[in-house]
Design a protein around this motif. Sequence first.
Motif, mmCIF file in Angstrom:
data_model
loop_
_atom_site.group_PDB
_atom_site.id
_atom_site.type_symbol
_atom_site.label_atom_id
_atom_site.label_comp_id
_atom_site.label_asym_id
_atom_site.label_seq_id
_atom_site.Cartn_x
_atom_site.Cartn_y
_atom_site.Cartn_z
ATOM 1 N N ALA A 77 0.811 -1.215 0.000
ATOM 2 C CA ALA A 77 0.000 0.000 0.000
ATOM 3 C C ALA A 77 0.845 1.265 0.000
ATOM 4 O O ALA A 77 0.560 2.214 -0.720
ATOM 5 C CB ALA A 77 -0.933 -0.001 1.215
ATOM 6 N N HIS A 78 1.898 1.310 0.813
ATOM 7 C CA HIS A 78 2.743 2.498 0.885
ATOM 8 C C HIS A 78 4.051 2.300 0.123
ATOM 9 O O HIS A 78 4.966 3.109 0.243
ATOM 10 C CB HIS A 78 3.047 2.860 2.338
ATOM 11 C CG HIS A 78 1.826 3.267 3.101
ATOM 12 N ND1 HIS A 78 1.837 3.482 4.472
ATOM 13 C CD2 HIS A 78 0.559 3.503 2.704
ATOM 14 C CE1 HIS A 78 0.631 3.827 4.871
ATOM 15 N NE2 HIS A 78 -0.167 3.831 3.814
ATOM 16 N N GLY A 79 4.126 1.233 -0.665
ATOM 17 C CA GLY A 79 5.352 0.908 -1.374
ATOM 18 C C GLY A 79 5.423 1.530 -2.751
ATOM 19 O O GLY A 79 4.449 2.066 -3.280
ATOM 20 N N ASN A 80 6.608 1.453 -3.344
ATOM 21 C CA ASN A 80 6.822 1.940 -4.713
ATOM 22 C C ASN A 80 7.847 1.049 -5.399
ATOM 23 O O ASN A 80 8.362 0.099 -4.804
ATOM 24 C CB ASN A 80 7.276 3.406 -4.692
ATOM 25 C CG ASN A 80 8.526 3.619 -3.867
ATOM 26 O OD1 ASN A 80 9.501 2.879 -3.983
ATOM 27 N ND2 ASN A 80 8.507 4.628 -3.000
ATOM 28 N N THR A 81 8.170 1.361 -6.636
ATOM 29 C CA THR A 81 9.072 0.493 -7.409
ATOM 30 C C THR A 81 10.477 0.451 -6.828
ATOM 31 O O THR A 81 11.184 -0.537 -6.978
ATOM 32 C CB THR A 81 9.138 0.945 -8.877
ATOM 33 O OG1 THR A 81 9.617 2.300 -8.942
ATOM 34 C CG2 THR A 81 7.775 0.866 -9.537
ATOM 35 N N SER A 132 12.437 8.608 -3.199
ATOM 36 C CA SER A 132 11.197 8.531 -2.416
ATOM 37 C C SER A 132 11.039 9.755 -1.525
ATOM 38 O O SER A 132 9.945 10.324 -1.415
ATOM 39 C CB SER A 132 11.186 7.259 -1.567
ATOM 40 O OG SER A 132 11.136 6.106 -2.380
ATOM 41 N N GLN A 133 12.126 10.168 -0.871
ATOM 42 C CA GLN A 133 12.084 11.341 -0.003
ATOM 43 C C GLN A 133 11.743 12.594 -0.798
ATOM 44 O O GLN A 133 10.915 13.406 -0.397
ATOM 45 C CB GLN A 133 13.439 11.512 0.699
ATOM 46 C CG GLN A 133 13.759 10.439 1.717
ATOM 47 C CD GLN A 133 12.813 10.458 2.899
ATOM 48 O OE1 GLN A 133 11.827 9.735 2.944
ATOM 49 N NE2 GLN A 133 13.102 11.304 3.859
ATOM 50 N N SER A 134 12.391 12.755 -1.948
ATOM 51 C CA SER A 134 12.187 13.937 -2.779
ATOM 52 C C SER A 134 10.741 14.033 -3.251
ATOM 53 O O SER A 134 10.132 15.105 -3.217
ATOM 54 C CB SER A 134 13.136 13.901 -3.982
ATOM 55 O OG SER A 134 12.909 14.994 -4.839
ATOM 56 N N LEU A 135 10.177 12.903 -3.676
ATOM 57 C CA LEU A 135 8.800 12.904 -4.166
ATOM 58 C C LEU A 135 7.812 13.210 -3.037
ATOM 59 O O LEU A 135 6.815 13.901 -3.233
ATOM 60 C CB LEU A 135 8.475 11.548 -4.799
ATOM 61 C CG LEU A 135 7.198 11.465 -5.635
ATOM 62 C CD1 LEU A 135 7.276 12.433 -6.811
ATOM 63 C CD2 LEU A 135 6.970 10.059 -6.141
ATOM 64 N N ASP A 181 0.821 15.117 -2.894
ATOM 65 C CA ASP A 181 0.216 13.984 -3.606
ATOM 66 C C ASP A 181 0.481 12.648 -2.935
ATOM 67 O O ASP A 181 -0.381 11.769 -2.920
ATOM 68 C CB ASP A 181 0.718 13.947 -5.055
ATOM 69 C CG ASP A 181 0.152 15.077 -5.898
ATOM 70 O OD1 ASP A 181 -0.842 15.692 -5.457
ATOM 71 O OD2 ASP A 181 0.709 15.361 -6.970
ATOM 72 N N VAL A 182 1.696 12.464 -2.405
ATOM 73 C CA VAL A 182 2.031 11.186 -1.772
ATOM 74 C C VAL A 182 1.168 10.956 -0.530
ATOM 75 O O VAL A 182 0.634 9.865 -0.316
ATOM 76 C CB VAL A 182 3.527 11.132 -1.408
ATOM 77 C CG1 VAL A 182 3.832 9.907 -0.551
ATOM 78 C CG2 VAL A 182 4.380 11.103 -2.669
ATOM 79 N N GLY A 223 -2.449 6.490 -9.591
ATOM 80 C CA GLY A 223 -2.458 7.517 -8.560
ATOM 81 C C GLY A 223 -1.374 7.396 -7.507
ATOM 82 O O GLY A 223 -1.324 8.185 -6.572
ATOM 83 N N LYS A 224 -0.463 6.425 -7.641
ATOM 84 C CA LYS A 224 0.576 6.205 -6.640
ATOM 85 C C LYS A 224 1.933 6.677 -7.150
ATOM 86 O O LYS A 224 2.295 6.413 -8.291
ATOM 87 C CB LYS A 224 0.671 4.732 -6.265
ATOM 88 C CG LYS A 224 -0.434 4.257 -5.313
ATOM 89 C CD LYS A 224 -0.381 2.757 -5.109
ATOM 90 C CE LYS A 224 0.891 2.271 -4.498
ATOM 91 N NZ LYS A 224 1.038 2.632 -3.066
ATOM 92 N N TRP A 225 2.668 7.354 -6.313
ATOM 93 C CA TRP A 225 4.029 7.774 -6.578
ATOM 94 C C TRP A 225 4.171 8.460 -7.937
ATOM 95 O O TRP A 225 3.657 9.536 -8.129
ATOM 96 C CB TRP A 225 4.989 6.595 -6.399
ATOM 97 C CG TRP A 225 4.952 6.097 -4.987
ATOM 98 C CD1 TRP A 225 4.191 5.074 -4.492
ATOM 99 C CD2 TRP A 225 5.627 6.645 -3.850
ATOM 100 N NE1 TRP A 225 4.348 4.937 -3.130
ATOM 101 C CE2 TRP A 225 5.242 5.897 -2.700
ATOM 102 C CE3 TRP A 225 6.533 7.690 -3.675
ATOM 103 C CZ2 TRP A 225 5.710 6.167 -1.419
ATOM 104 C CZ3 TRP A 225 7.013 7.949 -2.399
ATOM 105 C CH2 TRP A 225 6.604 7.206 -1.302
#
Length: 345
Positions: free
Chosen positions: A70-74, A222-225, A231-232, A97-99
């Motif tokens: 759910a809170h993960g990304n590539t 991840s931090q920068s986004l 949005d995150v 809608g994620k990341w």
Amino acid sequence: MKSILRIFKFLGKLILGILILFLFLGMCYRLFSSKPVPPGQLVNVNGTNIHVRIDGNKKSLPTVIIEAGAHGNTDMLHWIAEGLKDKTRVIRYDRDGKWYSESSNSNHRSPEFYAEQLHELLKKTGDKPPYILVGHSMGGPYNRIFRDLYPNEVKGIVFIDSSHPEQWNRLAQKELVPKGQAKLFKIGSILADLGILGIYNKIFSKEPYQGDDLPKEAYSRSQSLTYNSGDVFKMFLRENELTNDVLKRAGEAKKLDSLPVLVFTATEQYKESQKEKYRKAGIDPEKELQLWFGMQKELKELSSQGKQIIMNASHSSIITKKVNADKINKEILLLSENIEKKKQN
């Protein structure tokens, strides 16, 4: 009395001045800071740009599709992809809608929406079955829905400390994002949109690298986004609203019969150093661990060819630490090779 009033007026003006300064600096941050660049490619799926990363070339082994939590990304899936890409084609992506993926204009996203969108994405990237679905955390239920809709395309499923359809009914935690945390996400979203979170991080944050064994550039992205806009945080809240529907739909999916299934279960979220935290919250960690193990066993028993492997890892480090990912990848490749042997026979 007059001197006290003067002090209050001075303090009020000082606080107001600081707020105005932060708003000005935040506006400058939003205007002049560079936007995070997606590490993969954006593929247009029915008018929505979906972020996808493709590693390795198509070989005899099935293509591996990795579904994040759910809170993960590539980026969190880095070591899984790295360990598999020399042997087969590996696809990881950010859900709608994620990341780095855009949010579609759909007012209501059904649980099936994501599986259908992934299926269309695979067509756009030129990929064809057979597939092995690998899902971490909430990625497991999303994969169960995909397999339920496209059973002939999936030849194996790998659950990595996967969510279970009944988890909110059985565990002490009753939702993905507790109400107190949801309020913090809402505040974080506002501060990020104003640029205040970003400028604060630039000026004051001196936190050391905390990538949990991920490459530093993956952690930094991840931090920068997260600091670039709200949005995150909004994504966390939106997915929280969808979780119950996704879990319910996954629970309605057909059993996996004799489909090869791997279940990796982490134990460290209930380790000794964390037990006091659970007890202060009125939660019995030993009971929670047994409940979690029971649900993980049920995932294994969805198939007559299920296999469960216990990992000395936390819910996140089970994929972010290379040593853990290496163990998982070894089993995935063995599973892939067995599937290919059966196909040849």
